[in-house]
Design an enzyme around this catalytic site. Structure first.
Site, PDB file in Angstrom:
ATOM      1  N   LEU A  75       3.047 -41.343 -81.242  1.00  0.00           N
ATOM      2  CA  LEU A  75       2.422 -42.394 -81.066  1.00  0.00           C
ATOM      3  C   LEU A  75       3.061 -43.693 -80.368  1.00  0.00           C
ATOM      4  O   LEU A  75       2.535 -44.394 -79.547  1.00  0.00           O
ATOM      5  CB  LEU A  75       1.980 -42.735 -82.613  1.00  0.00           C
ATOM      6  CG  LEU A  75       0.887 -44.028 -82.801  1.00  0.00           C
ATOM      7  CD1 LEU A  75      -0.373 -43.282 -82.102  1.00  0.00           C
ATOM      8  CD2 LEU A  75       0.742 -44.352 -84.257  1.00  0.00           C
ATOM      9  N   VAL A  80       1.664 -43.694 -76.729  1.00  0.00           N
ATOM     10  CA  VAL A  80       0.491 -44.205 -76.518  1.00  0.00           C
ATOM     11  C   VAL A  80       0.585 -45.750 -76.788  1.00  0.00           C
ATOM     12  O   VAL A  80       0.057 -46.455 -75.860  1.00  0.00           O
ATOM     13  CB  VAL A  80      -0.561 -43.797 -77.817  1.00  0.00           C
ATOM     14  CG1 VAL A  80      -1.790 -44.397 -77.538  1.00  0.00           C
ATOM     15  CG2 VAL A  80      -0.528 -42.365 -77.544  1.00  0.00           C
ATOM     16  N   GLU A  81       1.313 -46.331 -77.725  1.00  0.00           N
ATOM     17  CA  GLU A  81       1.619 -47.647 -77.856  1.00  0.00           C
ATOM     18  C   GLU A  81       2.200 -48.575 -76.814  1.00  0.00           C
ATOM     19  O   GLU A  81       1.963 -49.535 -76.375  1.00  0.00           O
ATOM     20  CB  GLU A  81       2.076 -48.039 -79.371  1.00  0.00           C
ATOM     21  CG  GLU A  81       1.277 -47.599 -80.401  1.00  0.00           C
ATOM     22  CD  GLU A  81       0.115 -48.710 -80.761  1.00  0.00           C
ATOM     23  OE1 GLU A  81       0.205 -49.766 -80.138  1.00  0.00           O
ATOM     24  OE2 GLU A  81      -0.688 -48.555 -81.648  1.00  0.00           O
ATOM     25  N   SER A  82       3.269 -47.881 -76.279  1.00  0.00           N
ATOM     26  CA  SER A  82       4.305 -48.993 -75.488  1.00  0.00           C
ATOM     27  C   SER A  82       5.298 -48.036 -74.635  1.00  0.00           C
ATOM     28  O   SER A  82       5.866 -48.404 -73.828  1.00  0.00           O
ATOM     29  CB  SER A  82       5.309 -49.306 -76.369  1.00  0.00           C
ATOM     30  OG  SER A  82       5.991 -48.330 -76.993  1.00  0.00           O
ATOM     31  N   TYR A 135      -8.261 -44.465 -77.918  1.00  0.00           N
ATOM     32  CA  TYR A 135      -6.712 -44.490 -78.570  1.00  0.00           C
ATOM     33  C   TYR A 135      -6.289 -42.839 -79.267  1.00  0.00           C
ATOM     34  O   TYR A 135      -5.205 -42.243 -78.875  1.00  0.00           O
ATOM     35  CB  TYR A 135      -6.623 -45.556 -79.549  1.00  0.00           C
ATOM     36  CG  TYR A 135      -5.224 -45.635 -80.160  1.00  0.00           C
ATOM     37  CD1 TYR A 135      -4.241 -46.451 -79.701  1.00  0.00           C
ATOM     38  CD2 TYR A 135      -5.087 -45.169 -81.549  1.00  0.00           C
ATOM     39  CE1 TYR A 135      -3.134 -46.436 -80.421  1.00  0.00           C
ATOM     40  CE2 TYR A 135      -3.895 -45.377 -82.304  1.00  0.00           C
ATOM     41  CZ  TYR A 135      -3.077 -46.058 -81.560  1.00  0.00           C
ATOM     42  OH  TYR A 135      -1.966 -46.348 -82.230  1.00  0.00           O
TER      43      TYR A 135
END
Length: 568
Positions: free
Chosen positions: A159, A162-164, A268
């Site tokens: 994850l 995806v976030e950073s 997302y």
């Protein structure tokens, strides 16, 4: 019973023998593994179980089917999970991506156009995945270990991609920071500390624990549906619940794929599922993942008190850049005097660091300067001048309030090294050269971090400078190799570079380009104060918006901000 003559009896026996041999040959072929690398042996097992056994057909001892002779590494996921306690092969134990696959739990068979679109993007950008793997190499083992220990799907360890993209200094227009992209309100809810010295949203251990706590809470809220929990992590639990409620009122399905959610959230979850499919079988998409060893990268060492990060790096025998990358939560030149009192260092340096700390006098962990209060002084002015905080000065001098008197002596904590040392190992020699260039040319300094695929020619062309000139500014030759992550100095015409990058001996900066959506009541001055940048810079970055009389809510602005200096 039917009596057969000898000649007919011989014919029957011969026929049975031929039939039995053909059956044996066919069964042997059916139970061999297929040559395709992504064929699952579980399918073979299902086929074999529908046939009569050899004992029933020929009354001969059974032959062990080929699918029972496969290595454990090739068995279906359910079998591997059941046998997790068995000794792994060397190849498996040394491959962190393989360990991730072994603990995947989400459904990778979902066929959705949104997933396919993300798969195409990732498969067309292998360099992006390589850069991500380089950044994740320090943190991924810890994150995966925490996910597995909680019994959560291993996909959640992906994850932060995806976030950073596993950048601990990532900062978004929504004021989200760190690898897990916590906004201030959620960070406060999960007790991630934020002070002038330290931001827990960027702390690898603290933010990971908070993120997994949050995901577990959301999973419980949505009755164990991980896709809804992930959507809620991005959009907020209230927005997902509202979308579910609307679908129920209209007698529509309430699964993730049926909900009307914000555009970002709709993409997302597919991004994560696409990454999971890709990491599950990279060869199928023509990719080769950079290997990550299945062993801890860092260990935590208690310091017991505040410590100058330059001194800590020296005691640990690592570069200060490495120390900052492992401890990105610390904003300044030292750890927070109020804690946390621990530092992460590479595993092989931990014991030596502990020993060195035990032999290093606590009084020398932070350097102190004596300051005599002058007319017009205030604690705020003194703190700003000495790159510290009012609270630190008060605590260090046992002051109850903000009152000070002329002639009073104060102890002020000071960095042990020049500011450039804390700017990811920029040396004093380079800093002096930069100052000379600034004085002679009137140009402004731009700090550039080398990326994958960069060359002197490519960087020079992008910034409108000569190759030899660029190399000389960085005390290098045009033929010298560049390292990913290496810091280069590029001199640009005055007024084209943010004040955040002007040569000044300022403290460590981590500048990121972000998009900011104007809110009701915003002005250029208010935004400048929020992000600690100059009003003129914001107008220069957004010249078209600056020509208008007023800013409009919803308008997008481009900002270049130091994520360690944002005022939440």
């Amino acid at each position: 019973m039917v009596n057969l003559q000898p000649k007919y009896l011989a014919l029957v026996i011969s026929t049975l023998l031929v039939s039995g041999c053909q059956t044996l040959t066919q069964l042997s072929q059916d139970t061999q593994p297929a040559s395709a690398p992504d064929t699952k042996p579980s399918a073979v097992s299902t086929q074999a179980s529908t046939r009569p056994s050899l004992e029933q057909q020929l009354a001969v001892p059974a032959i062990t089917p080929a699918y029972q002779q496969f290595n454990e590494a090739d068995q279906p996921t359910t079998t591997k999970v059941a046998k997790a306690n068995k000794t792994e092969s060397t190849a498996v134990s040394n491959d962190l991506w393989r360990r991730t696959r072994d603990h995947f739990a989400l459904d990778h068979t979902i066929e959705q156009p949104r997933i396919q679109a993300q798969l195409k993007w990732y498969s067309r950008h292998p360099k992006y995945l390589d850069r991500m793997a380089d950044r994740a190499s320090r943190y991924y083992y810890y994150v995966l270990e925490q996910v597995i220990s909680r019994g959560m799907p291993a996909e959640l360890a992906l994850l932060p991609i995806v976030e950073s993209a596993y950048d601990p200094f990532a900062y978004s227009h929504g004021r989200a920071a760190g690898p897990w992209q916590f906004i201030p309100m959620t960070a406060k809810r999960f007790k991630l500390k934020h002070s002038w010295w330290y931001d827990g949203r960027r702390d690898i251990q603290a933010s990971t624990q908070a993120a997994l706590d949050y995901l577990e809470l959301l999973n419980k809220r949505f009755d164990g549906d991980w896709l809804l929990a992930l959507a809620a992590y991005n959009a907020g639990g209230g927005n997902v619940s509202k979308a579910i409620r609307k679908n129920r009122e209209r007698n529509k399905p309430t699964d993730f794929w049926s909900l009307k959610l914000p555009k970002e959230t709709s993409a997302y979850v597919p991004k994560l599922l696409a990454l999971a499919k890709l990491f599950d079988n990279p060869q199928a998409y023509g990719l080769s993942l950079k290997p990550l060893p299945n062993r801890p990268y860092f260990a935590a060492v208690d310091t017991g008190s505040q410590i100058d990060l330059a001194k800590a790096a020296e005691l640990a025998e690592i570069s200060i850049e490495e120390l900052y990358l492992l401890n990105p939560g610390f904003n300044q030149w030292a750890t927070d005097p109020e804690g946390p009192h621990q530092l992460l260092v590479p595993v092989d340096k931990a014991e030596g660091f502990r020993q060195a700390l035990s032999e290093y006098p606590p009084a020398q962990r932070v350097s102190w300067a004596r300051y005599k209060v002058r007319s017009g002084d205030s604690l705020i002015a003194i703190a700003k001048r000495n790159n510290t905080t009012v609270e630190t000065i008060r605590t260090s001098n046992k002051l109850r309030g903000n009152t000070i008197r002329i002639g009073q002596m104060l102890l002020i904590p000071k960095a042990s090294a020049k500011a450039g040392v804390y700017a990811y190992s920029q040396g004093q020699r380079q800093q002096k050269k930069n100052q000379r260039i600034a004085l002679r040319s009137g140009k402004a300094k731009l700090s550039y971090q080398v990326r994958s695929g960069d060359s002197f020619w490519k960087i020079a062309r992008a910034h409108g400078v000569g190759v030899r000139q660029l190399a000389a500014w960085n005390q290098m030759a045009p033929g010298d190799p560049l390292r990913i992550g290496q810091k280069l100095v590029i001199w640009q015409p005055a007024g084209t570079v943010s004040n955040q990058n002007v040569a000044s001996g300022d403290s460590r900066k981590v500048v990121r380009k972000i998009g900011y959506r104007v809110r009701s009541g915003d002005s250029f001055a208010r935004i400048a104060g929020k992000f600690n940048v100059s009003l003129n810079d914001i107008k220069r970055w957004n010249s078209k918006a600056a020509k208008a009389k007023y800013l409009k809510p919803g308008q997008m602005l481009t900002l270049y901000v130091d994520v360690t200096q944002i005022r939440n």
